[in-house]
Write a protein that holds these residues in place. Structure first.
Motif, PDB file in Angstrom:
ATOM      1  N   ALA A  20      33.305   6.448  30.428  1.00 31.79           N
ATOM      2  CA  ALA A  20      33.696   7.373  29.363  1.00 31.79           C
ATOM      3  C   ALA A  20      33.777   6.665  28.017  1.00 31.79           C
ATOM      4  O   ALA A  20      33.322   7.192  26.984  1.00 31.79           O
ATOM      5  CB  ALA A  20      35.038   8.018  29.704  1.00 31.79           C
ATOM      6  N   VAL A  21      34.333   5.457  28.018  1.00 34.06           N
ATOM      7  CA  VAL A  21      34.434   4.692  26.762  1.00 34.06           C
ATOM      8  C   VAL A  21      33.053   4.324  26.239  1.00 34.06           C
ATOM      9  O   VAL A  21      32.755   4.480  25.049  1.00 34.06           O
ATOM     10  CB  VAL A  21      35.288   3.423  26.989  1.00 34.06           C
ATOM     11  N   LEU A  22      32.180   3.841  27.117  1.00 27.58           N
ATOM     12  CA  LEU A  22      30.834   3.463  26.694  1.00 27.58           C
ATOM     13  C   LEU A  22      30.039   4.669  26.213  1.00 27.58           C
ATOM     14  O   LEU A  22      29.278   4.574  25.242  1.00 27.58           O
ATOM     15  CB  LEU A  22      30.096   2.774  27.847  1.00 27.58           C
ATOM     16  N   ARG A  23      30.198   5.802  26.883  1.00 30.69           N
ATOM     17  CA  ARG A  23      29.503   7.008  26.449  1.00 30.69           C
ATOM     18  C   ARG A  23      29.991   7.462  25.076  1.00 30.69           C
ATOM     19  O   ARG A  23      29.189   7.899  24.235  1.00 30.69           O
ATOM     20  CB  ARG A  23      29.722   8.128  27.475  1.00 30.69           C
ATOM     21  N   ALA A  69      24.276   0.801  14.859  1.00 33.63           N
ATOM     22  CA  ALA A  69      24.754  -0.494  15.342  1.00 33.63           C
ATOM     23  C   ALA A  69      25.712  -0.313  16.518  1.00 33.63           C
ATOM     24  O   ALA A  69      25.635  -1.028  17.526  1.00 33.63           O
ATOM     25  CB  ALA A  69      25.421  -1.272  14.217  1.00 33.63           C
ATOM     26  N   LEU A  70      26.631   0.659  16.395  1.00 39.69           N
ATOM     27  CA  LEU A  70      27.570   0.908  17.482  1.00 39.69           C
ATOM     28  C   LEU A  70      26.846   1.411  18.732  1.00 39.69           C
ATOM     29  O   LEU A  70      27.174   1.013  19.852  1.00 39.69           O
ATOM     30  CB  LEU A  70      28.628   1.923  17.041  1.00 39.69           C
ATOM     31  N   ARG A  71      25.861   2.274  18.543  1.00 38.02           N
ATOM     32  CA  ARG A  71      25.114   2.789  19.679  1.00 38.02           C
ATOM     33  C   ARG A  71      24.348   1.654  20.375  1.00 38.02           C
ATOM     34  O   ARG A  71      24.271   1.598  21.604  1.00 38.02           O
ATOM     35  CB  ARG A  71      24.147   3.877  19.220  1.00 38.02           C
ATOM     36  N   PHE A  72      23.789   0.767  19.572  1.00 34.96           N
ATOM     37  CA  PHE A  72      23.051  -0.364  20.141  1.00 34.96           C
ATOM     38  C   PHE A  72      23.983  -1.291  20.915  1.00 34.96           C
ATOM     39  O   PHE A  72      23.685  -1.715  22.033  1.00 34.96           O
ATOM     40  CB  PHE A  72      22.340  -1.129  19.025  1.00 34.96           C
ATOM     41  N   LEU A  73      25.143  -1.602  20.314  1.00 37.59           N
ATOM     42  CA  LEU A  73      26.117  -2.449  20.996  1.00 37.59           C
ATOM     43  C   LEU A  73      26.640  -1.773  22.261  1.00 37.59           C
ATOM     44  O   LEU A  73      26.872  -2.435  23.282  1.00 37.59           O
ATOM     45  CB  LEU A  73      27.274  -2.782  20.051  1.00 37.59           C
ATOM     46  N   GLY A  74      26.824  -0.454  22.177  1.00 31.92           N
ATOM     47  CA  GLY A  74      27.280   0.281  23.352  1.00 31.92           C
ATOM     48  C   GLY A  74      26.265   0.240  24.478  1.00 31.92           C
ATOM     49  O   GLY A  74      26.627   0.097  25.656  1.00 31.92           O
TER      50      GLY A  74
END
Length: 268
Positions: free
Chosen positions: A112-115, A124-129
């Motif tokens: 849930a946190v990663l999604r 950048a956040l999406r890539f790191l996620g």
């Protein structure tokens, strides 16, 4: 390595019963939760619907985790050259249910946190996620074998899995990506072949039959890939911990497969 896992499945086909039981149980659990959830959604307020949906997700995650642990326990039995049994797998998973429940809660929370991170608009956040998601899946790949076969506490299991990952990182990546790719290719190829044949024959009735056959094929591939994945995880765990394989199941084949993967990854 896929040939070696397939050899275990071919020798002990009853292991494939665990993904089938898992799927059927998931359908029953979903029906049990979602039926009252539909009524709750028609009433004012969202609390009841949210609680039921959360309970449904946790129950489904626990069911899939439980049957995966049962599969791993019997894959371990098969890799020792003994006879795998459905009942014995269920009993083995039942003994570990507290750890399996805790692992289900943890995996659901992390997912849930990663999604939530990946759904952010910031690139950048999406890539790191996405990177964190891949890293988490790799680290967690051997957690279930550790929980099931060693009976380790959950707080120590990810650390143990990461330790085994450092010994077998090439094989881990190959298994994580290879089996997923195998499932997608096999499903797409089979569906394309069936639909293509139906188009050549023509007729609405033929189309319906082809759609049904395609669904059956996709489900069959899903069962086989899920079983192979559990066998591969168990074999990788045994390889990483130095456990012996049964000579009757091709000890040399398994070890050569893993060694070949490590050599191939080291050249990248």
């Amino acid at each position: 390595m896929f040939k070696a896992s397939w050899r275990v499945l071919r020798t002990q086909p009853r292991i494939a019963g665990f993904p089938v039981l898992s799927g059927l149980t998931v359908l029953l659990v979903a029906a049990a939760f979602l039926t009252p959830a539909l009524f709750a959604a028609q009433r004012p307020g969202m609390l009841g619907w949210v609680l039921l949906a959360a309970g449904c997700l946790l129950a489904i995650t626990m069911v899939t985790t439980f049957f995966k642990a049962a599969l791993i326990s019997q894959a371990d039995v098969a890799l020792r050259g003994e006879r795998a049994r459905i009942g014995s797998g269920l009993v083995a998973a039942g003994r570990r249910w507290p750890g399996l429940l805790a692992w289900s809660v943890l995996t659901l929370t992390v997912s849930a946190v990663l999604r939530a991170i990946e759904d952010r608009m910031d690139f950048a956040l999406r890539f790191l996620g996405a990177l964190a998601d891949i890293g988490w899946n790799l680290i967690a790949y051997l957690v279930l074998p550790v929980l099931t076969l060693e009976g380790m506490r959950l707080r120590d299991a990810p650390k143990r899995s990461a330790e085994l990952l450092r010994r077998t990182w090439g094989e881990n990546i190959a298994g994580y990506a290879g089996l997923s790719l195998l499932g997608m290719v096999a499903s797409a190829t089979g569906v394309a072949a069936v639909i293509g044949l139906g188009s050549l024959i023509g007729g609405r009735a033929t189309l319906y039959v082809c759609l049904l056959l395609s669904l059956v094929w996709v489900l069959l591939v899903a069962v086989v890939v899920a079983t192979l994945n559990g066998i591969y995880q168990t074999a990788l765990y045994r390889f990483a911990t130095g456990e012996a394989f049964s000579a009757a199941l091709g000890d040399l084949d398994l070890r050569d497969s893993f060694s070949g993967t490590a050599r191939g990854m080291s050249t990248l």
